[in-house]
Design an enzyme around this catalytic site. Structure first.
Site, PDB file in Angstrom:
ATOM      1  N   HIS A  61       0.791  -1.165   0.023  1.00 20.87           N
ATOM      2  CA  HIS A  61       0.031  -0.034  -0.028  1.00 20.87           C
ATOM      3  C   HIS A  61       0.836   1.359  -0.016  1.00 20.87           C
ATOM      4  O   HIS A  61       1.734   1.262   0.630  1.00 20.87           O
ATOM      5  CB  HIS A  61      -1.003   0.154   1.139  1.00 20.87           C
ATOM      6  N   LYS A  71       6.141   5.679   7.875  1.00 13.05           N
ATOM      7  CA  LYS A  71       5.520   4.606   8.976  1.00 13.05           C
ATOM      8  C   LYS A  71       6.815   4.143   9.687  1.00 13.05           C
ATOM      9  O   LYS A  71       7.857   3.968   9.406  1.00 13.05           O
ATOM     10  CB  LYS A  71       4.981   3.344   8.106  1.00 13.05           C
ATOM     11  N   TYR A 131       1.811   0.164  14.142  1.00 17.24           N
ATOM     12  CA  TYR A 131       2.653   1.255  13.228  1.00 17.24           C
ATOM     13  C   TYR A 131       2.013   2.577  13.654  1.00 17.24           C
ATOM     14  O   TYR A 131       0.708   2.828  13.759  1.00 17.24           O
ATOM     15  CB  TYR A 131       2.668   0.924  11.661  1.00 17.24           C
ATOM     16  N   ASP A 169      -5.967  -5.632  -2.801  1.00 19.01           N
ATOM     17  CA  ASP A 169      -4.541  -6.162  -2.973  1.00 19.01           C
ATOM     18  C   ASP A 169      -4.373  -7.093  -4.130  1.00 19.01           C
ATOM     19  O   ASP A 169      -3.287  -6.652  -4.780  1.00 19.01           O
ATOM     20  CB  ASP A 169      -3.981  -6.673  -1.607  1.00 19.01           C
TER      21      ASP A 169
END
Length: 181
Positions: A61, A71, A131, A169
């Site tokens: 992503h 991130k 995260y 995905d």
């Protein structure tokens, strides 16, 4: 904390120091001043968490433009293979990836700057994945890079028939279809 620069500029492996005894262990998972001194100034605005079973592959992503996200990822339970793909235009490592095993045992974290696609696959029975991000989720800006694009050459460590992906995905773009950052 020990900060290890990867072969792709801007991507860092971070190894927290653990202090253990008969009761378990203690570690600092994030220390802003130390992080900023080594990695740079990143203003994290949100923490996220997912729980997934063996073979779940989430990614790859990314968010485009002003909605791009840096991130800091880690695993508090289980084992994952975490992958970051460089999508920065003009980067000498464009299209290359870093793959790092993150687990509750090794305590490692991975910092991924803006301009990367990110994903992970669960290698244990289940994994709790956490995260921090420096920008909010913007569905209108989200895109997915195809996990099995041969141009990427990612070894996900599990056979394709044992992977579980979302419909989104499975419909990801190939690297040749992605506009660099």
């Amino acid at each position: 904390m020990n900060f290890l620069q990867t072969e792709i500029d801007g991507v860092w492996i971070i190894e927290p120091k653990r202090f253990g005894d008969a009761r378990g262990y203690f570690m600092e998972s994030f220390k802003k001043d130390e992080f900023q001194r080594i990695v740079g100034d990143v203003n994290f605005v949100q923490d996220n968490e997912s729980m997934s079973g063996r073979g779940v592959l989430r990614g790859l992503h990314f968010q485009k433009g002003e909605w791009s996200q840096a991130k800091l990822v880690r695993v508090s339970r289980g084992v994952v293979l975490d992958v970051a793909v460089d999508l920065r235009g003009g980067s000498p490592t464009y299209g290359r990836h870093v793959a790092v095993e993150l687990s509750q045992d090794n305590g490692r974290q991975l910092f991924i700057p803006r301009g990367f696609a990110h994903g992970f696959v669960v290698l244990s029975d289940e994994a709790q994945f956490q995260y921090k991000v420096d920008n909010v989720y913007a569905p209108h800006s989200e895109a997915t890079l195809r996990f099995d694009d041969p141009a990427l050459g990612i070894d996900w460590r599990l056979p394709a028939d044992r992977l579980l992906l979302s419909e989104k995905d499975l419909r990801g773009l190939s690297l040749s279809e992605v506009e660099p950052f």
